[in-house]
Enzyme design. Structure first.
Site, mmCIF file in Angstrom:
data_model
loop_
_atom_site.group_PDB
_atom_site.id
_atom_site.type_symbol
_atom_site.label_atom_id
_atom_site.label_comp_id
_atom_site.label_asym_id
_atom_site.label_seq_id
_atom_site.Cartn_x
_atom_site.Cartn_y
_atom_site.Cartn_z
ATOM 1 N N SER A 130 0.824 -1.210 0.000
ATOM 2 C CA SER A 130 0.000 0.000 0.000
ATOM 3 C C SER A 130 0.855 1.256 0.000
ATOM 4 C CB SER A 130 -0.972 0.003 1.182
ATOM 5 O OG SER A 130 -0.326 -0.350 2.357
ATOM 6 N N HIS A 151 -3.663 -3.698 -5.525
ATOM 7 C CA HIS A 151 -3.866 -3.190 -4.164
ATOM 8 C C HIS A 151 -5.316 -3.364 -3.724
ATOM 9 C CE1 HIS A 151 -3.832 0.421 -1.207
ATOM 10 N NE2 HIS A 151 -3.482 -0.680 -0.594
ATOM 11 N N ASN A 201 -4.931 6.359 -0.825
ATOM 12 C CA ASN A 201 -4.211 6.780 0.370
ATOM 13 C C ASN A 201 -3.624 8.180 0.245
ATOM 14 O OD1 ASN A 201 -4.749 4.717 2.120
ATOM 15 N ND2 ASN A 201 -3.057 3.445 1.403
HETATM 16 P P1 NAI Z 1 0.134 -9.180 8.249
HETATM 17 O O1 NAI Z 1 1.229 -8.819 9.159
HETATM 18 O O2 NAI Z 1 -1.225 -9.448 8.787
HETATM 19 O O3 NAI Z 1 0.569 -10.479 7.398
HETATM 20 C C1 NAI Z 1 1.804 -10.647 6.774
HETATM 21 C C2 NAI Z 1 2.103 -12.123 6.706
HETATM 22 O O4 NAI Z 1 3.221 -12.303 5.864
HETATM 23 C C3 NAI Z 1 2.455 -12.737 8.064
HETATM 24 O O5 NAI Z 1 1.613 -13.828 8.299
HETATM 25 C C4 NAI Z 1 3.916 -13.147 7.915
HETATM 26 O O6 NAI Z 1 4.187 -14.349 8.598
HETATM 27 C C5 NAI Z 1 4.024 -13.332 6.448
HETATM 28 N N1 NAI Z 1 5.372 -13.152 5.897
HETATM 29 C C6 NAI Z 1 6.247 -12.185 6.198
HETATM 30 N N2 NAI Z 1 7.365 -12.323 5.445
HETATM 31 C C7 NAI Z 1 7.175 -13.408 4.653
HETATM 32 C C8 NAI Z 1 7.947 -14.045 3.644
HETATM 33 N N3 NAI Z 1 9.141 -13.587 3.311
HETATM 34 N N4 NAI Z 1 7.421 -15.119 3.046
HETATM 35 C C9 NAI Z 1 6.218 -15.590 3.375
HETATM 36 N N5 NAI Z 1 5.427 -15.017 4.322
HETATM 37 C C10 NAI Z 1 5.913 -13.938 4.947
HETATM 38 O O7 NAI Z 1 0.095 -8.029 7.138
HETATM 39 P P2 NAI Z 1 -1.137 -7.512 6.273
HETATM 40 O O8 NAI Z 1 -1.863 -6.476 7.011
HETATM 41 O O9 NAI Z 1 -1.885 -8.677 5.741
HETATM 42 O O10 NAI Z 1 -0.363 -6.781 5.086
HETATM 43 C C11 NAI Z 1 0.296 -7.467 4.081
HETATM 44 C C12 NAI Z 1 0.625 -6.535 2.938
HETATM 45 O O11 NAI Z 1 -0.589 -5.943 2.455
HETATM 46 C C13 NAI Z 1 1.547 -5.383 3.274
HETATM 47 O O12 NAI Z 1 2.348 -5.108 2.161
HETATM 48 C C14 NAI Z 1 0.577 -4.244 3.544
HETATM 49 O O13 NAI Z 1 1.146 -2.985 3.341
HETATM 50 C C15 NAI Z 1 -0.478 -4.529 2.485
HETATM 51 N N6 NAI Z 1 -1.812 -3.975 2.783
HETATM 52 C C16 NAI Z 1 -2.337 -4.021 4.048
HETATM 53 C C17 NAI Z 1 -3.607 -3.511 4.287
HETATM 54 C C18 NAI Z 1 -4.205 -3.567 5.650
HETATM 55 O O14 NAI Z 1 -5.181 -2.836 5.909
HETATM 56 N N7 NAI Z 1 -3.684 -4.381 6.561
HETATM 57 C C19 NAI Z 1 -4.416 -2.900 3.212
HETATM 58 C C20 NAI Z 1 -3.800 -2.977 1.906
HETATM 59 C C21 NAI Z 1 -2.527 -3.469 1.719
#
Ligand code: NAI
Length: 526
Positions: A130, A151, A201
């Site tokens: 994001s 996204h 955003n």
């Molecule tokens: P989160 O922290 O809930 O989940 C991330 C997951 O990725 C974790 O389960 C972690 O174990 C796993 N992970 C980390 N490094 C890894 C790797 N090298 N290989 C495999 N798995 C790995 O994060 P979330 O909130 O789901 O965000 C994920 C992405 O989505 C980020 O780039 C964030 O900026 C983007 N995003 C988040 C939003 C939100 O509201 N949370 C909205 C839109 C985009």
């Protein structure tokens, strides 16, 4: 007009690899599996994989309970999702990778570098980032043209919008394929260029920033400002309750990152009030306290409202000048039994106003009531905030000049109440709350168009479906009249002496041409 690039949506048989099984990844996996794709859901953490599968099963069960799908359909969707520890092991089978891992450039680059040699040559590498640059994520790869932003918004299964973000190297067919695929998945897709904050955003920043600024000036409390934005503006949530829901850590981090990414442009400057909340650990709902208290039994403060002033209503008023979108208010007054005489605008510089007994009620043009009183030598001035629809609104904010007599104030309040409007008093802040918020949103949207980040139509669509605004900011500017928006911003710029309120050159240009702001492009309808 740019030629539409040809892309073909993925077919249900194409396998999708979602990397990262957190809040976003698991939702994206569910969306893709619901559209018929076999989905591999990869995460380094076994715990995350387990929780993701449980959450997916629960969401599907909820869908069955609510009658949205049959138990067989839910089972089929669940069976299409396979959790894996290592994405590299299944990469050769997939047509699309969507990464949703930690928001860290180097980690995302390393993941794509490890997958690039393994995926088929026609595979697309999409990122759900994001805030990171698609160009930067793609740059080290051998074939950066197949990297694109996809996204989603949180939660992916319920939020309709997908921003399809192209970096400098992204091939147009790749972006088009992702767009068409998102549409096949039941989403509304908009095209955006990779710039900080993409569309939503970035364009949404003033929704928070103006409210925080008005709060910092002590114009009213949060509950009062929230009520005006919600009820007069038609926004589903007020800015303070929404920041509490998002979490101040997240909201402050996004603002700070957009601010620094635009080289500290004043327009995006974060708020000291919000920084204090973050430092205090008052992160909003999730920590039990933010602007509001979420402790059990805590009561929600009520919005300020003036008591009834019905005995002060004059039987006749004079409406001076061109009321534009405020005309419906005059009709409401007439329907409520107040005689409304119309008079053309003053030849001098008198503001558009309702003259009721001795008071002038002036729809805000960005000047404070006290300044209007001083400039026009008329002490009894009350300014009126904007409303999304004057024919319908049940609430409006007002402010009075420092020297406004109590009787005149009561007369203005009584008049609005006669039209069925609950009146919210604010301190005499420039542009009140809704007007400056709407004007700044429109300004930001116009600047995003000018910078080629998206078409006017896509930007309005993104704001409606990514944030649930009642109207796209450009369509709103059109409805208010671009001249009103520009006038208000010019007054704010003058008032604060800050670059933050500089008018987008695109808005100025539209003052003189006849093309509509929101539909003048040939953007594709999706
Ligand atoms: P989160 O922290 O809930 O989940 C991330 C997951 O990725 C974790 O389960 C972690 O174990 C796993 N992970 C980390 N490094 C890894 C790797 N090298 N290989 C495999 N798995 C790995 O994060 P979330 O909130 O789901 O965000 C994920 C992405 O989505 C980020 O780039 C964030 O900026 C983007 N995003 C988040 C939003 C939100 O509201 N949370 C909205 C839109 C985009």
């Amino acid at each position: 007009m740019q030629e539409r690039a040809r892309g073909v949506a993925l077919s249900p048989g194409d396998a999708v690899l979602v990397v990262g099984a957190g809040a976003m990844g698991r939702g994206i996996a569910l969306v893709a599996a619901s559209a018929g794709h076999p989905v591999f859901l990869a995460d380094v953490s076994e715990e995350a994989r387990r929780r993701a599968l449980t959450a997916i099963a629960e969401e599907l069960e909820g869908g069955v309970r609510k009658g949205r799908m049959s138990a067989e359909e839910a089972d089929a969707i669940r069976e299409r999702i396979q959790a894996v520890a290592e994405p590299q092991g299944v990469a050769s089978q997939v047509r699309l990778v969507i990464e949703a891992i930690v928001e860290d450039l180097e980690v995302k680059r390393a993941l794509f570098a490890s997958l690039e040699p393994l995926v088929p040559s026609e595979a697309i590498l999409a990122t759900n980032t994001s805030s990171l640059s698609i160009t930067a994520i793609a740059a080290p790869l051998a074939r950066p043209e197949r990297v694109v932003g996809m996204h989603f918004f949180n939660p992916p299964s319920r939020m309709k919008l997908v921003e399809v973000v192209s970096g400098l190297a992204t091939a147009s067919e790749v972006a088009q394929t992702i767009r068409d695929t998102a549409v096949r998945w039941g989403k509304i897709a908009v095209m955006a260029r990779s710039t900080p904050g993409f569309i939503v955003n970035r364009v949404a920043r003033p929704f928070y920033a103006e409210a925080l600024r008005v709060l910092a000036e002590g114009a009213a409390d949060c509950a009062t400002l929230d009520a005006v934005v919600r009820e007069a503006g038609g926004f589903p949530m007020g800015p303070f309750e929404l920041m509490d829901l998002i979490g101040h850590d997240v909201n402050f981090a996004v603002t700070s990152s957009v601010w620094s990414a635009y080289f500290y442009d004043k327009r995006f400057q974060p708020s000291l009030i919000q920084q204090e909340l973050v430092w205090a650990g008052r992160l909003g709902r999730k920590s039990g306290r933010g602007f509001y208290d979420y402790a059990e039994g805590a009561s929600r403060p009520a919005a300020a409202e003036v008591p009834p002033c019905h005995d002060r209503v004059p039987s006749a008023v004079v409406a001076v000048g061109e009321f534009g979108p405020f005309s419906a208010l005059l009709e409401r007054l007439a329907a409520a039994g107040v005689e409304v005489q119309r008079r053309p605008a003053d030849t001098g510089t008198g503001p558009v106003r309702i003259e009721a007994a001795n008071v002038w009620i002036v729809p805000t043009d960005g000047r404070t009531a006290t300044r209007l009183a001083h400039e026009h030598g008329h002490a009894d001035v009350v300014v009126l905030d904007w409303a999304r629809d004057w024919a319908q609104t049940l609430r409006a904010a007002v402010a009075r000049a420092d020297g406004c007599a109590q009787d005149s104030w009561a007369c203005a309040l009584g008049l609005l109440q006669r039209a069925g409007i609950a009146v919210t008093p604010l301190d005499d802040v420039a542009g009140l709350i809704l007007a400056r918020t709407v004007a700044m949103l429109a300004n930001e949207a116009a600047d995003a168009v000018l910078a080629g980040i998206g078409t006017p139509r896509d930007i309005d669509t993104a704001m409606r479906y990514g944030t649930n605004y009642p109207l796209g900011p450009l369509a709103w500017a059109e409805a208010m009249g671009v001249a009103r928006i520009v006038g208000l911003l010019d007054r704010l710029a003058e008032h604060y002496g800050e670059d933050r309120y500089r008018v987008s050159p695109l808005l100025r240009r539209h003052l003189w041409n006849e093309r509509p702001l929101d539909g003048g492009d040939e953007g594709e309808k999706k």
